[in-house]
Design a protein around this motif. Structure first.
Motif, PDB file in Angstrom:
ATOM      1  N   LYS A  81       0.846  -1.191   0.000  1.00  0.00           N
ATOM      2  CA  LYS A  81       0.000   0.000   0.000  1.00  0.00           C
ATOM      3  C   LYS A  81       0.884   1.245   0.000  1.00  0.00           C
ATOM      4  N   LYS A  82       0.536   2.214  -0.820  1.00  0.00           N
ATOM      5  CA  LYS A  82       1.319   3.439  -0.919  1.00  0.00           C
ATOM      6  C   LYS A  82       1.416   4.123   0.446  1.00  0.00           C
ATOM      7  N   GLY A  83       2.629   4.560   0.780  1.00  0.00           N
ATOM      8  CA  GLY A  83       2.842   5.281   2.023  1.00  0.00           C
ATOM      9  C   GLY A  83       2.866   4.411   3.262  1.00  0.00           C
ATOM     10  N   THR A  84       2.767   3.090   3.078  1.00  0.00           N
ATOM     11  CA  THR A  84       2.735   2.213   4.247  1.00  0.00           C
ATOM     12  C   THR A  84       4.134   1.997   4.808  1.00  0.00           C
ATOM     13  N   SER A  85       4.191   1.621   6.053  1.00  0.00           N
ATOM     14  CA  SER A  85       5.458   1.223   6.688  1.00  0.00           C
ATOM     15  C   SER A  85       5.139   0.132   7.703  1.00  0.00           C
ATOM     16  N   ILE A 109      -2.967 -14.057   7.521  1.00  0.00           N
ATOM     17  CA  ILE A 109      -3.949 -12.989   7.407  1.00  0.00           C
ATOM     18  C   ILE A 109      -4.443 -12.590   8.792  1.00  0.00           C
ATOM     19  N   THR A 110      -4.418 -11.282   9.086  1.00  0.00           N
ATOM     20  CA  THR A 110      -4.915 -10.793  10.377  1.00  0.00           C
ATOM     21  C   THR A 110      -6.191  -9.973  10.240  1.00  0.00           C
ATOM     22  N   GLU A 111      -6.399  -9.347   9.049  1.00  0.00           N
ATOM     23  CA  GLU A 111      -7.596  -8.526   8.864  1.00  0.00           C
ATOM     24  C   GLU A 111      -7.896  -8.395   7.377  1.00  0.00           C
ATOM     25  N   ILE A 112      -9.185  -8.466   7.011  1.00  0.00           N
ATOM     26  CA  ILE A 112      -9.597  -8.377   5.614  1.00  0.00           C
ATOM     27  C   ILE A 112     -10.733  -7.362   5.498  1.00  0.00           C
ATOM     28  N   SER A 113     -10.644  -6.474   4.500  1.00  0.00           N
ATOM     29  CA  SER A 113     -11.765  -5.600   4.156  1.00  0.00           C
ATOM     30  C   SER A 113     -11.961  -5.677   2.646  1.00  0.00           C
ATOM     31  N   ASP A 114     -12.958  -4.974   2.138  1.00  0.00           N
ATOM     32  CA  ASP A 114     -13.176  -5.017   0.696  1.00  0.00           C
ATOM     33  C   ASP A 114     -12.081  -4.301  -0.065  1.00  0.00           C
ATOM     34  N   ALA A 115     -11.284  -3.465   0.664  1.00  0.00           N
ATOM     35  CA  ALA A 115     -10.268  -2.672  -0.021  1.00  0.00           C
ATOM     36  C   ALA A 115      -8.842  -3.175   0.182  1.00  0.00           C
ATOM     37  N   GLU A 116      -8.577  -3.873   1.284  1.00  0.00           N
ATOM     38  CA  GLU A 116      -7.196  -4.251   1.583  1.00  0.00           C
ATOM     39  C   GLU A 116      -7.143  -5.464   2.503  1.00  0.00           C
ATOM     40  N   VAL A 117      -5.942  -6.002   2.620  1.00  0.00           N
ATOM     41  CA  VAL A 117      -5.716  -7.138   3.504  1.00  0.00           C
ATOM     42  C   VAL A 117      -4.479  -6.840   4.347  1.00  0.00           C
ATOM     43  N   LYS A 118      -4.579  -7.141   5.637  1.00  0.00           N
ATOM     44  CA  LYS A 118      -3.451  -6.941   6.545  1.00  0.00           C
ATOM     45  C   LYS A 118      -2.896  -8.302   6.949  1.00  0.00           C
ATOM     46  N   VAL A 119      -1.577  -8.395   6.989  1.00  0.00           N
ATOM     47  CA  VAL A 119      -0.931  -9.665   7.280  1.00  0.00           C
ATOM     48  C   VAL A 119       0.191  -9.456   8.282  1.00  0.00           C
ATOM     49  N   THR A 143       7.101  -9.522  11.744  1.00  0.00           N
ATOM     50  CA  THR A 143       6.769  -8.122  11.510  1.00  0.00           C
ATOM     51  C   THR A 143       5.484  -7.780  12.232  1.00  0.00           C
ATOM     52  N   LEU A 144       5.282  -6.481  12.419  1.00  0.00           N
ATOM     53  CA  LEU A 144       3.963  -6.009  12.796  1.00  0.00           C
ATOM     54  C   LEU A 144       3.135  -5.958  11.523  1.00  0.00           C
ATOM     55  N   SER A 145       1.991  -5.371  11.560  1.00  0.00           N
ATOM     56  CA  SER A 145       1.044  -5.464  10.446  1.00  0.00           C
ATOM     57  C   SER A 145       1.585  -4.863   9.151  1.00  0.00           C
ATOM     58  N   ILE A 146       1.442  -5.622   8.054  1.00  0.00           N
ATOM     59  CA  ILE A 146       1.780  -5.158   6.701  1.00  0.00           C
ATOM     60  C   ILE A 146       0.477  -5.088   5.904  1.00  0.00           C
ATOM     61  N   LEU A 181      24.215  -8.665  25.869  1.00  0.00           N
ATOM     62  CA  LEU A 181      23.404  -9.695  25.227  1.00  0.00           C
ATOM     63  C   LEU A 181      22.128  -9.023  24.734  1.00  0.00           C
ATOM     64  N   CYS A 182      21.744  -9.339  23.510  1.00  0.00           N
ATOM     65  CA  CYS A 182      20.614  -8.662  22.886  1.00  0.00           C
ATOM     66  C   CYS A 182      19.320  -9.443  23.113  1.00  0.00           C
ATOM     67  N   GLU A 183      18.243  -8.743  23.404  1.00  0.00           N
ATOM     68  CA  GLU A 183      16.919  -9.352  23.486  1.00  0.00           C
ATOM     69  C   GLU A 183      16.210  -9.270  22.141  1.00  0.00           C
ATOM     70  N   LYS A 184      16.236  -8.085  21.508  1.00  0.00           N
ATOM     71  CA  LYS A 184      15.600  -7.932  20.199  1.00  0.00           C
ATOM     72  C   LYS A 184      16.088  -6.670  19.516  1.00  0.00           C
ATOM     73  N   ILE A 185      15.970  -6.665  18.187  1.00  0.00           N
ATOM     74  CA  ILE A 185      16.323  -5.507  17.368  1.00  0.00           C
ATOM     75  C   ILE A 185      15.135  -5.210  16.461  1.00  0.00           C
ATOM     76  N   THR A 186      14.764  -3.938  16.386  1.00  0.00           N
ATOM     77  CA  THR A 186      13.624  -3.526  15.577  1.00  0.00           C
ATOM     78  C   THR A 186      14.099  -2.629  14.451  1.00  0.00           C
ATOM     79  N   ALA A 187      13.696  -2.953  13.208  1.00  0.00           N
ATOM     80  CA  ALA A 187      14.010  -2.154  12.027  1.00  0.00           C
ATOM     81  C   ALA A 187      12.708  -1.722  11.364  1.00  0.00           C
ATOM     82  N   THR A 188      12.719  -0.534  10.746  1.00  0.00           N
ATOM     83  CA  THR A 188      11.529  -0.002  10.075  1.00  0.00           C
ATOM     84  C   THR A 188      11.672  -0.132   8.564  1.00  0.00           C
ATOM     85  N   PHE A 189      10.607  -0.602   7.904  1.00  0.00           N
ATOM     86  CA  PHE A 189      10.579  -0.745   6.454  1.00  0.00           C
ATOM     87  C   PHE A 189       9.473   0.141   5.875  1.00  0.00           C
ATOM     88  N   THR A 190       9.753   0.729   4.710  1.00  0.00           N
ATOM     89  CA  THR A 190       8.736   1.395   3.899  1.00  0.00           C
ATOM     90  C   THR A 190       8.753   0.731   2.534  1.00  0.00           C
TER      91      THR A 190
END
Length: 613
Positions: free
Chosen positions: A13-17, A83-93, A34-37, A587-596
């Motif tokens: 989706k345009k502008g999504t991250s 799949i986590t959420e579905i609408s008539d316009a988009e799907v979130k995963v 990942t969190l929701s895409i 010692l690392c627990e987790k690393i978070t990176a952001t994608f667009t």
């Protein structure tokens, strides 16, 4: 950035991250996710081709999983999306990778190991006792070692020793006339392979097989020959296949990688995996960082290696000796310490027999400690023999046979001694090995947990041990089919054991067992019958040793200093590596990176704990 779903390129989706989180599985049991895409559906031909008509109201909503790959320059991850959420316009995963994907999959959740076809002991070589006790003669699959049915007191697989040459200490075994058939114990490696075969998965356990101390681990769960129930699966607990591998990982301090797409299962030891990773130096640290300092009682560190590790408590007579941290603490003032086990034996072997005289001031009532083995012992009475009968029974003279018994040998790996401290239980537990008659020596004992004793018994049952044993013996030796009928209908197969009893047996018999029954080993200290010497087995099931052989923590951290660093990197570092940051080790627990839609940002955030060692 490119995202491929079921081998077809998807459109974001345009502008999504979205955020990608790489976790250290020793904290959360997960890897990457990942969190929701969000993917558009309306008017997007590419995505409609992938997802089909899942956005239509007449399509039944259900959990759908697709294969997925995410690519951007040096970043590449393959896994699946759900799949986590579905609408008539988009799907979130949500994207899942590695252990995260494995945890989400439910393929093995409803398949139970005691309901699988894991083979039988048919074809076992038992023409002579020595053959039945030799794993090599049975393809390293199973053996028929003697064992005591604790409910009846009968010794199964009983053999007698016939002396051929007393001077040369030579002899042979022959099956006892009351031993009409054998009941067999399978090897852990064999059963694990059979589980893989039963569910149709390939396996690579070469790292496991390389180590003799793990190759000869024996599952002691056994059912009597008279029950005519020789399927190995029937003696296992009612665990799902997923539970089996999770519990086995904990016992091994290892990792099973289950690939449901390729239908394969691989194994590696965690220490080897982590030890092969190169340390990572983070030098592009953004000056902004936070340190969350907590008081001990509020510590929320989820690092598994900093939680107490204990064996599941067992309901058998030897467990009070196996695990008793409380006793060691209470008896600290009465501990007599020796630098070596040899010194301990030399100083106390005179107590091997005792005539009942006053022992005040002696070591008989104290706790003995061998520093070189990091092991505690007590002196335990095994039997007494009347030496001289006198007018009053109170004045009779007896000779007592004593045992030097290790205690707390299977106590927990205690990191935090608070009463409410988190702990993890191992359900592959040390088997019960105990003394029988003098001519037989030590033997494996088994106690069933999954059947009902007769409800209506004569009152003598509660007061007369011999009567109780006879009553139980008559019941236990009923055919298994009759027992199942009496027990009534159940929605799962009978569970005769609620855990898996483990021991170690490579088939070797020597002077320590001359003339006596062979028994598998759980303790790594074997003391000669005359207390004159001892030997150390090269395998140990201990988890509380000060110089650990199997269950030592990979790294110790300060759980009260949770630190968050922001840093720049063109790749996501492996969170399981050791990190060097500003001259300190973390010692690392987790690393978070952001994608667009344009790719991965170089600004990342990591959660770390400083090493305590």
């Amino acid at each position: 950035m490119e995202i491929y779903i079921n081998n077809q390129r998807a459109v974001l989706k345009k502008g999504t991250s979205f955020e990608y989180v790489a976790e250290n599985r020793l904290f959360s049991g997960s890897d990457g996710y990942t969190l929701s895409i969000t993917f558009p559906l309306r008017g997007c031909r590419e995505n409609l081709k992938i997802f089909g008509n899942i956005n239509r109201q007449d399509v039944i909503a259900r959990k759908v999983i697709f294969d997925c790959e995410i690519r951007h320059r040096n970043f590449y991850k393959a896994g699946s999306i759900t799949i986590t959420e579905i609408s008539d316009a988009e799907v979130k995963v949500q994207f899942l990778e590695g252990r995260s994907e494995q945890n989400f999959d439910e393929t093995f959740d409803k398949i139970y190991i005691n309901e699988l076809d894991l083979g039988t002991s048919a074809g076992g070589n038992d023409s002579r006792p020595e053959y039945a006790w030799d794993p090599a003669r049975n393809g390293n699959k199973f053996v028929a070692l003697p064992w005591v049915n604790d409910a009846s007191g009968n010794i199964q697989n009983l053999a007698d020793f016939i002396v051929d040459d007393a001077v040369q200490r030579k002899g042979h075994y022959q099956w006892n006339e009351d031993c009409r058939g054998r009941s067999w114990q399978p090897y852990l490696l064999y059963i694990t392979k059979k589980i893989c075969e039963a569910v149709g998965y390939r396996y690579d356990f070469s790292k496991w097989e390389e180590k003799e101390e793990y190759r000869y681990l024996l599952i002691c769960n056994t059912l009597p020959y008279a029950w005519d129930t020789n399927e190995f699966a029937r003696a296992l607990p009612h665990w799902s296949v997923a539970e089996y591998f999770e519990k086995l990982e904990l016992f091994f301090n290892g990792e099973f990688t289950i690939d449901h797409r390729a239908k394969s299962i691989d194994f590696a030891f965690s220490e080897t995996v982590v030890g092969a990773l190169e340390p990572i130096c983070l030098d592009k640290i953004i000056s902004e960082h936070t340190v969350e300092v907590t008081v001990e009682d509020d510590s929320k560190c989820e690092y598994q290696e900093m939680k107490n590790l204990v064996y599941k408590e067992c309901d058998h007579e030897m467990w009070k000796f196996y695990s008793c941290d409380w006793f060691i603490k209470d008896r600290k003032p009465y501990v007599v310490e020796y630098n070596t086990m040899t010194e301990l034996l030399n100083a106390n072997k005179g107590f091997r027999t005792w005539n009942g005289s006053n022992s005040r001031g002696s070591n008989r009532n104290k706790v003995l400690y061998a520093k070189d083995l990091d092991a505690y012992f007590i002196i335990r009475s095994l039997s007494k023999t009347l030496v001289e009968a006198r007018k009053s029974p109170m004045l009779n003279l007896y000779a007592y046979k004593m045992e030097l018994r290790p205690v707390n040998i299977f106590g927990g790996r205690i990191i935090d001694d608070r009463e409410d401290a988190d702990q993890i239980e191992i359900e592959f537990v040390p088997a019960w090995i105990d003394e029988t008659e003098d001519k037989y020596g030590r033997c494996l004992f088994l106690s069933f947990a999954g059947f009902n004793e007769p409800e209506q018994l004569d009152a003598s049952y509660f007061f007369d041990r011999d009567a109780r044993k006879k009553e139980l013996d008559d019941y236990l030796f009923q055919p298994q089919a009759l027992q199942q009928l009496v027990a009534g209908e159940k929605d799962k197969k009978a569970e005769y054991y609620d855990c898996i009893y483990m021991a170690w047996w490579d088939g070797a018999m020597d002077s320590f067992t001359y003339g006596r029954l062979p028994h598998p080993y759980v303790e790594d200290i074997e003391i000669a019958p005359d207390w004159g010497s001892y030997r150390n087995l090269h395998f140990s099931m201990r988890i509380n040793r000060s110089t650990p052989m199997r269950k030592g923590t990979l790294h110790k951290v300060d759980p009260k200093q949770k630190t968050t660093f922001k840093f720049l990197s063109d790749t996501i570092p492996n969170p399981r590596s050791l990190f060097h940051i500003k001259g300190k080790r973390y010692l690392c627990e987790k690393i978070t990176a952001t994608f667009t839609e344009n790719g991965m940002s170089e600004l990342m955030k990591g959660v770390f704990y400083p090493l305590a060692d």
